[in-house]
Design a protein around this motif. Sequence first.
Motif, PDB file in Angstrom:
ATOM      1  N   PHE A   1      -8.512   9.161   2.148  1.00  0.00           N
ATOM      2  CA  PHE A   1      -7.317   9.853   1.660  1.00  0.00           C
ATOM      3  C   PHE A   1      -7.694  11.080   0.827  1.00  0.00           C
ATOM      4  O   PHE A   1      -7.008  12.108   0.866  1.00  0.00           O
ATOM      5  CB  PHE A   1      -6.408   8.897   0.879  1.00  0.00           C
TER       6      PHE A   1
ATOM      7  N   LEU B   1       3.565  11.880  -7.084  1.00  0.00           N
ATOM      8  CA  LEU B   1       3.668  10.675  -6.268  1.00  0.00           C
ATOM      9  C   LEU B   1       4.978   9.995  -6.634  1.00  0.00           C
ATOM     10  O   LEU B   1       5.336   9.939  -7.817  1.00  0.00           O
ATOM     11  CB  LEU B   1       2.522   9.699  -6.580  1.00  0.00           C
TER      12      LEU B   1
ATOM     13  N   GLU C   1      -1.058   1.633  -1.320  1.00  0.00           N
ATOM     14  CA  GLU C   1      -1.256   3.063  -1.093  1.00  0.00           C
ATOM     15  C   GLU C   1      -1.061   3.865  -2.381  1.00  0.00           C
ATOM     16  O   GLU C   1      -1.533   5.004  -2.476  1.00  0.00           O
ATOM     17  CB  GLU C   1      -0.297   3.562  -0.001  1.00  0.00           C
TER      18      GLU C   1
ATOM     19  N   ALA D   1      -3.902   6.372  -3.568  1.00  0.00           N
ATOM     20  CA  ALA D   1      -3.618   7.802  -3.736  1.00  0.00           C
ATOM     21  C   ALA D   1      -4.048   8.291  -5.119  1.00  0.00           C
ATOM     22  O   ALA D   1      -4.602   9.392  -5.265  1.00  0.00           O
ATOM     23  CB  ALA D   1      -2.127   8.071  -3.507  1.00  0.00           C
TER      24      ALA D   1
ATOM     25  N   HIS E   1      -2.850  13.463 -10.969  1.00  0.00           N
ATOM     26  CA  HIS E   1      -1.704  12.802 -10.336  1.00  0.00           C
ATOM     27  C   HIS E   1      -0.570  12.618 -11.316  1.00  0.00           C
ATOM     28  O   HIS E   1      -0.759  12.466 -12.513  1.00  0.00           O
ATOM     29  CB  HIS E   1      -2.095  11.495  -9.639  1.00  0.00           C
TER      30      HIS E   1
ATOM     31  N   ILE F   1       3.816  12.926  -2.546  1.00  0.00           N
ATOM     32  CA  ILE F   1       3.355  11.765  -1.785  1.00  0.00           C
ATOM     33  C   ILE F   1       4.384  10.661  -1.956  1.00  0.00           C
ATOM     34  O   ILE F   1       4.711  10.271  -3.079  1.00  0.00           O
ATOM     35  CB  ILE F   1       1.971  11.291  -2.284  1.00  0.00           C
TER      36      ILE F   1
ATOM     37  N   TRP G   1       3.789   7.903   3.610  1.00  0.00           N
ATOM     38  CA  TRP G   1       3.180   6.654   4.076  1.00  0.00           C
ATOM     39  C   TRP G   1       4.260   5.872   4.806  1.00  0.00           C
ATOM     40  O   TRP G   1       5.457   6.065   4.542  1.00  0.00           O
ATOM     41  CB  TRP G   1       2.693   5.811   2.891  1.00  0.00           C
TER      42      TRP G   1
END
Length: 700
Positions: free
Chosen positions: A130, A148, A155, A159, A170, A195, A233
């Motif tokens: 990833f 995110l 996931e 991530a 993030h 994401i 995803w």
Amino acid sequence: MSETQVSEAEIAVHWREEEYFPPPASFIGQANASDPAIFDRFAEKNFPECFKEYADLLTWDKYWHTTLDTSNPPFWKWFVGGKLNASYNCVDRHLAKYRNKAAFIWVPEPESAQTLVITYQELYVRVNEFAALLRDFCGLKAGDRVTLHMPMVPELPIAMLACARLGVIHNQVFGGFSGTACGDRIADSGSNVLITIDAYYRNGDLLDHKAKAEDAIAAAKKNGAKVEKVLVWRRHPGTYSSKTPMVKGRDFFVDEVLADYRGKIVEPVSMPAEAPLFLMYTSGTTARPKGCQHSTGGYLSYVAGTSKYYQDIHPEDTYWCFADIGWITGHSYIVYGPLALAATSVMYEGVPTYPDAGRTWRIAERLGVNIFHTAPTTIRMLRKLGPDEPKKYNYHFKHMTTVGEPIEPDVWRWYYHSVGKDEAVIVDTWWQTENGGFLGSTLPALQAMKPGSCGPGVLGIYPVINDEKGKPVPAGSRAGNICIRNPWPGIFQTIYGAPERFVQIYYEKYCKDKNSKDWHDWPYFAGDGALQAEDGYFRIIGRVDDVINVAGHRLGTKELESATMTVEEIAEAAAVPVIDELRGRAVEIYVALKPGYKPSKEIEAKVAAAIENLIGKIARPKNVWIVPDMPKTRSGKIMRRVIAGISNFTGTGDITTLANPEVVEVIQHHVQAEKVERGDTPRKLTEQELEEIKAFGHAE
Ligand code: WTA
């Protein structure tokens, strides 16, 4: 004496001291910290060098030269000169010894679905693939921000760790938040990649989550931010479970794109200790959300150290922190702290009581969980719906945690006796999104537990209770504002993009000298009311704005609620202020009953009597409302401001981020109809009164 002093003293005399519970011998025998010499190592005379002990739990690419740099207060720098990578520390370095040990065990919500075990080796592969995708397909590099918006699926940590591998910052937004809330955070953080996931299971339903991405992008756009790529995803790879169309050139299925990155390895980028690792937004009711920026070296050291000594995690433990990774608890104590120690960390997708009140304990039994970590609200819910469930299951905890709100002593005792089966030690950990890790807790093998008190400051944290003027309040006297006198490695670095707000909110109130470069002059203002007992243990009353001033007497909502909880029939309680002509403010109590009880005037009277008996006549509630359920955030906090709005006829405000918005209307209808009938409707409120009611309770 001023009025405030009188009322703070009142709070002090209201508390009833609880008995101590010593840690079980079986726990002490195996604990990571069982030698009292540790207190001396972390004593103030050894500050800041004591934190070398935490930093040395990590693998550094380059060792630091300065433990703490205070040259630009209050922007403290830890482990200056050091370089490391968080993903390397949480994954790669464990491969030699633990390659095929479980890193995560993921339990999907549908009980018929298989549990998924992700070994350190598998995690390594997935994080690398990833990371390669983020770098090569999205063009992301160190220092970029990525938002995110993910639920509790593997996931999400994959991530996060992939971002960390690249030095990308993030910014996970709690999956239960609305798309609009997410969009505001995309814009504030300046992310151009989102994401997300198509769907996830919650309370038996497969929720369409991708729909929120559209709202998020629209909200971000309104704030002048453009999302260029949306990585989606799929909850069931190969099958799209959302009704929202994919936008060509913008939206991509991760499982499809990943095919191009199979087996790719990405060198972890060596980051300065002071490089930001992530943002975590936390908001106030009136002000816009604050992006708390956490560092790489200081943060990771702090969560590794506190996970080791306070969570007592060993690599062979099966550790379940039942929180959401979308909150700071999940970042620190599901992902970074446990993984830095090579633990096996359990993740569960769904709600605690799906499909029934035994689910949580079945998971614990099936996986052999021996460390359990959750919030009072979950504990209260589990007690409400299944007080006798734990004993039906054959699990054994050595250690349990409570976090996030004050826990009523009565609820604590149920946790200890029923959930812990009298075998487990409990830590009540007080801290905040801003703090990275624990601030107040007992050290489990060495300090006795006391229900309702978090304990003293943790290792290397020196708290003080200040009065409004900054004068320390002596232990065993009255309540005040809890502050931390010293910096620590887990403290956030700033509010992203708003350093002046950072200084103003957390340091201005008690700063002794703005020009000083000495940390002693810069205590951290936590915004919580607290009381220190003679034994040095702190009892957190709640946010400073969680106080109800009745005729000049400040009453902590938690204090009122604890008194209410002593009534046998009560499962949950929330206290709110109502504007009252005579007393300034009066108290109203909202309660939910345990199963098997029906609402009655008797129960209402019992609550009023309990409060009168335990606190005093002054606190006697004006009304006790028995409701089917409390309005709650997706993280389970009771939204006192929503019920305060109902009680005061000021409107409920934004309820879109609640877990159960539908209950609000039911409560509003019931309470207000009754009030109208009794002729108990308020006069027109002043601006200031309106502000107060709107701002009441936990920030959301
Ligand atoms: C409250 C959660 C009493 C407190 C980690 C704090 C607590 C706010 C406790 C932060 C505890 C947290 N006892 N109160 N053990 N833990 N709080 O940012 O009012 O979601 O300021 O961080 O929760 O909430 P946050």
